[in-house]
Motif scaffolding. Structure first.
Motif, PDB file in Angstrom:
ATOM      1  N   HIS A   1       0.818  -1.225   0.000  1.00 13.72           N
ATOM      2  CA  HIS A   1       0.000   0.000   0.000  1.00 13.72           C
ATOM      3  C   HIS A   1       0.851   1.273   0.000  1.00 13.72           C
ATOM      4  O   HIS A   1       1.692   1.466   0.875  1.00 13.72           O
ATOM      5  CB  HIS A   1      -0.930   0.004   1.226  1.00 13.72           C
TER       6      HIS A   1
ATOM      7  N   THR B   1      -8.991   1.802   7.950  1.00 15.12           N
ATOM      8  CA  THR B   1      -7.621   1.391   7.627  1.00 15.12           C
ATOM      9  C   THR B   1      -7.148   0.308   8.589  1.00 15.12           C
ATOM     10  O   THR B   1      -6.575  -0.713   8.175  1.00 15.12           O
ATOM     11  CB  THR B   1      -6.673   2.610   7.705  1.00 15.12           C
TER      12      THR B   1
ATOM     13  N   PRO C   1      -4.300  -3.591  -4.367  1.00 17.32           N
ATOM     14  CA  PRO C   1      -4.498  -2.452  -3.451  1.00 17.32           C
ATOM     15  C   PRO C   1      -5.011  -1.207  -4.178  1.00 17.32           C
ATOM     16  O   PRO C   1      -4.662  -0.971  -5.340  1.00 17.32           O
ATOM     17  CB  PRO C   1      -3.106  -2.209  -2.874  1.00 17.32           C
ATOM     18  N   GLN C   2      -5.841  -0.432  -3.483  1.00 16.03           N
ATOM     19  CA  GLN C   2      -6.351   0.832  -4.033  1.00 16.03           C
ATOM     20  C   GLN C   2      -5.360   1.945  -3.684  1.00 16.03           C
ATOM     21  O   GLN C   2      -5.100   2.188  -2.520  1.00 16.03           O
ATOM     22  CB  GLN C   2      -7.703   1.173  -3.376  1.00 16.03           C
ATOM     23  N   PRO C   3      -4.800   2.635  -4.678  1.00 22.94           N
ATOM     24  CA  PRO C   3      -3.823   3.682  -4.341  1.00 22.94           C
ATOM     25  C   PRO C   3      -4.485   4.893  -3.673  1.00 22.94           C
ATOM     26  O   PRO C   3      -5.562   5.321  -4.076  1.00 22.94           O
ATOM     27  CB  PRO C   3      -3.210   4.061  -5.686  1.00 22.94           C
TER      28      PRO C   3
ATOM     29  N   ASN D   1      -5.513   8.303  -5.519  1.00 17.43           N
ATOM     30  CA  ASN D   1      -6.834   8.556  -6.117  1.00 17.43           C
ATOM     31  C   ASN D   1      -7.599   9.577  -5.282  1.00 17.43           C
ATOM     32  O   ASN D   1      -8.257  10.473  -5.821  1.00 17.43           O
ATOM     33  CB  ASN D   1      -7.655   7.255  -6.203  1.00 17.43           C
TER      34      ASN D   1
ATOM     35  N   ARG E   1     -15.525   8.321   2.814  1.00 18.45           N
ATOM     36  CA  ARG E   1     -15.431   7.238   1.818  1.00 18.45           C
ATOM     37  C   ARG E   1     -16.690   7.121   0.960  1.00 18.45           C
ATOM     38  O   ARG E   1     -16.741   6.307   0.050  1.00 18.45           O
ATOM     39  CB  ARG E   1     -15.163   5.898   2.522  1.00 18.45           C
TER      40      ARG E   1
ATOM     41  N   ALA F   1     -14.967   3.721  -6.557  1.00 18.55           N
ATOM     42  CA  ALA F   1     -15.004   2.265  -6.388  1.00 18.55           C
ATOM     43  C   ALA F   1     -13.834   1.791  -5.535  1.00 18.55           C
ATOM     44  O   ALA F   1     -12.711   2.273  -5.679  1.00 18.55           O
ATOM     45  CB  ALA F   1     -14.960   1.598  -7.760  1.00 18.55           C
ATOM     46  N   GLY F   2     -14.121   0.857  -4.627  1.00 17.11           N
ATOM     47  CA  GLY F   2     -13.067   0.266  -3.805  1.00 17.11           C
ATOM     48  C   GLY F   2     -12.657   1.095  -2.613  1.00 17.11           C
ATOM     49  O   GLY F   2     -11.763   0.719  -1.853  1.00 17.11           O
ATOM     50  N   ALA F   3     -13.305   2.257  -2.412  1.00 20.79           N
ATOM     51  CA  ALA F   3     -12.910   3.133  -1.293  1.00 20.79           C
ATOM     52  C   ALA F   3     -13.126   2.460   0.059  1.00 20.79           C
ATOM     53  O   ALA F   3     -12.440   2.780   1.033  1.00 20.79           O
ATOM     54  CB  ALA F   3     -13.675   4.449  -1.358  1.00 20.79           C
TER      55      ALA F   3
ATOM     56  N   ARG G   1     -12.297  -0.411   0.835  1.00 20.55           N
ATOM     57  CA  ARG G   1     -11.163  -1.286   1.158  1.00 20.55           C
ATOM     58  C   ARG G   1      -9.838  -0.534   1.072  1.00 20.55           C
ATOM     59  O   ARG G   1      -8.775  -1.137   1.238  1.00 20.55           O
ATOM     60  CB  ARG G   1     -11.112  -2.469   0.165  1.00 20.55           C
ATOM     61  N   ALA G   2      -9.881   0.764   0.790  1.00 18.19           N
ATOM     62  CA  ALA G   2      -8.635   1.520   0.614  1.00 18.19           C
ATOM     63  C   ALA G   2      -8.057   1.911   1.964  1.00 18.19           C
ATOM     64  O   ALA G   2      -8.788   2.215   2.907  1.00 18.19           O
ATOM     65  CB  ALA G   2      -8.896   2.767  -0.229  1.00 18.19           C
TER      66      ALA G   2
END
Length: 434
Positions: free
Chosen positions: A27, A117, A139-141, A144, A244, A249-251, A253-254
């Motif tokens: 991450h 987190t 992983p979601q950067p 973004n 969030r 999308a995916g926020a 799990r970020a």
């Protein structure tokens, strides 16, 4: 953010730290440092490699309080995390005196993470330890979110919104006279309580009936506690935004710090209770469009001159999973590992967290002494009871009339403290007694 664990033996501790390193490698935000010297504005810098910083110490305690001693050694009130070196995580480890167990204390800087987190990190560490690292999603950067916050609503729009809400506020809102907003979390008492199930059900029913969120009811109730304890009808307090909802999308799990604290202004005046609930809901909805605005910008839009704070109280309305409520003694799926607890503190002198478990509601108050955290929970519960009652029976009742004092405290203040009856020679005149 502080958390502590105990491991049955050293090998298990090493495997755990190895798993944490793998999660850090995945991450970008966990490999992020902050630099500002010589730059026109601070920047986040992502390191390619960010090895964990682990400090091993020897404990003196022979009375079984090793965990407490380790906590004192790495107390965040004295042990600072330098922002220029990634990862912004620090680990203290020690063998527990008189046993073969190993203790671990983890410090995580809030700049790189929030509650979500922590949950995702723990889940990924368990997956790595369980040999399922290859099953983890890409992983979601965090960049973004940085891009979205910087390219979304512009500063001018933020400024117009906060000026319309705060321009006529020219005094800080300081419940109980607490104005020190640069505290280090010391001298803070904490109290928790679950609200009665019947009250939870009544509040949810009223929120459904009015077509508003339960959070709106809780914000209005907290506003009345703040109003009564600060002697003001126009109050401002900080509300913690999840950050969030609109992060793409995916926020969910970020990793990274998505939450933000922003001021909300409420007028606890002659407006009816039902109308006040709707106004509060509308204001919170508007605030969401500005959820990544800078708190410094928002505060500058008020009439309160720096360096005085605009507010000194926070409300954190958070959605928790029922599992988080159980607080099981072991860290799920890690046999031989014991979770010893954690601590979250802020620099503000008064914070109320409302924990929404879906079917139940809990309160956690943190307040600097000598104000009692348990009394703060009592005020909030009492206002919520009053609010439910008013919405059910008298929705036009002025919101300023909602009482915050539980019956027992009212009796104590007005009657117990005023018990002046005493035996004296009643057959003699006053001047004779002197």
């Amino acid at each position: 953010l502080v958390s502590q664990m105990a491991f049955a033996e050293r090998g298990q501790l090493e495997r755990y730290l190895g798993a944490v390193q793998q999660v850090v490698d995945r991450h970008d935000i966990l490999r992020t440092a902050f630099v500002w010297e010589g730059l026109s504005s601070p920047a986040q810098v992502v390191w390619r490699r960010a090895p964990l910083e682990v400090t091993e110490v020897e404990l003196d305690a022979c009375d079984g309080s090793g965990a407490e001693e380790l906590r004192r050694r790495f107390d965040p009130r004295r042990h600072r995390i330098g922002l220029g070196r990634a990862p912004l995580l620090r680990f203290g480890i020690a063998r527990e005196p008189g046993s073969g167990r190993w203790l671990l204390l983890e410090l995580q800087h809030h700049l790189i993470g929030d509650h979500t987190t922590l949950e995702v990190m723990h889940a990924e560490v368990r997956a790595v330890l369980g040999g399922q690292a290859h099953e983890l999603a890409a992983p979601q950067p965090f960049r973004n979110l940085v891009a979205q916050a910087r390219l979304g609503v512009d500063a001018k729009a933020h400024e117009e919104f906060f000026r319309s809400m705060l321009a006529d506020i020219d005094e800080p809102t300081m419940p109980f006279g607490l104005g020190e907003v640069r505290g280090d979390g010391s001298g803070v008492g904490e109290a928790r309580r679950m609200l009665p199930q019947a009250l939870n059900d009544r509040l949810r029913e009223q929120a459904r009936r009015l077509g508003v969120s339960l959070a709106s009811l809780c914000h209005l109730a907290w506003g009345q506690v703040v109003a009564r304890s600060s002697g003001r009808e126009q109050v401002v307090f900080g509300t913690v935004l999840f950050g969030r909802m609109h992060a793409g999308a995916g926020a969910d799990r970020a990793l990274g710090l998505f939450i933000n604290t922003l001021p909300v202004r409420l007028d606890l005046d002659g407006t009816g209770v039902a109308a006040s609930v709707r106004t509060t809901h509308a204001r919170l909805s508007e605030l969401l469009a500005h959820e990544h605005a800078s708190l410094a910008l928002a505060q500058r839009c008020s009439g309160v001159a720096a360096p005085a704070p605009l507010f000194s109280a926070l409300l954190n309305y958070r959605h928790n999973t029922p599992a988080a409520m159980a607080g099981s003694g072991t860290d799920d799926g890690l046999s031989g590992v014991e979770w010893l607890g954690g601590e979250e503190r802020t620099n503000y002198p008064l914070t109320l967290s409302v924990d929404d478990y879906g079917e139940a509601l809990g309160l956690t108050a943190q307040v600097v002494e000598p104000v009692s955290a348990d009394r703060v929970c009592g005020y909030m519960q009492h206002v919520l009871e009053q609010l439910a009652e008013a919405l059910e029976r008298a929705p036009d009742r002025p919101v300023r009339e909602l009482d915050i004092l539980p019956a027992a405290e009212r009796t104590y203040l007005l009657e117990d403290l005023n018990r002046t009856a005493a035996a004296y020679p009643s057959q003699r005149c006053v001047h004779e007694l002197f």
